[in-house]
Enzyme design. Structure first.
Site, PDB file in Angstrom:
ATOM      1  CB  CYS A 197      76.980  -1.421 -50.255  1.00 12.19           C
ATOM      2  SG  CYS A 197      76.555  -0.592 -48.720  1.00 12.19           S
TER       3      CYS A 197
ATOM      4  CB  CYS B 129      71.343  14.122 -39.782  1.00  9.30           C
ATOM      5  SG  CYS B 129      70.389  13.560 -38.386  1.00  9.30           S
TER       6      CYS B 129
HETATM    7 ZN   LIG Z   1      78.335   0.567 -47.789  1.00 13.36          ZN
END
Ligand SMILES: [Zn+2]
Length: 135
Positions: free
Chosen positions: A100, A122
């Protein structure tokens, strides 16, 4: 760049909380040592909070003491997308969800952590959702 999940900005804004939206869609960073998964040791899978794609497994999470959940390897190399980030006067590598396009955090390498990859993904807790394994 197009992603499998491609929603208009207003839709993300409606679906995510303001804090989630700021990090996932605006590449923000949650304050260090405040995220819900910073010290979590629960066994399970960490998925993208925006789209649910599986991103990291708890067995690659390690204690980096940096204030954010840290992983040394994604669950699957195709799960994340790495992009050079020259914001804030630094050259860093941004980590995004490859399904996404949401912002997850940054990856650093060569810091000397005793992990198999010498990389530190991180990642903002707020970009993730942990699904504990059933035992
Ligand atoms: Zn995603």
């Amino acid at each position: 760049m197009s992603y499998d999940i491609d929603k208009p900005d207003e839709q993300w804004r409606a679906e995510l909380s303001p804090a989630e939206y700021q990090v996932l869609r605006k590449a923000g960073t949650e304050p260090a040592f405040t995220g819900e998964y910073t010290d979590t040791k629960t066994t399970g899978v960490y998925s993208c909070r925006a789209c649910g794609a599986e991103l990291f497994r708890s067995d690659t999470k390690f204690e980096s003491h940096c204030g954010w959940p840290s992983f040394y390897d994604p669950k699957d190399t195709d799960a994340v997308e790495l992009i050079e980030d020259r914001s804030h006067g630094m050259v860093r590598v941004e980590v995004r969800c490859s399904r996404c396009g949401s912002h997850l955090g940054h990856v650093f390498e060569g810091e000397g952590y005793p992990t198999p990859t010498d990389q530190r993904y991180c990642i903002n807790s707020i970009s993730l959702r942990l699904t504990p394994d059933e035992n």
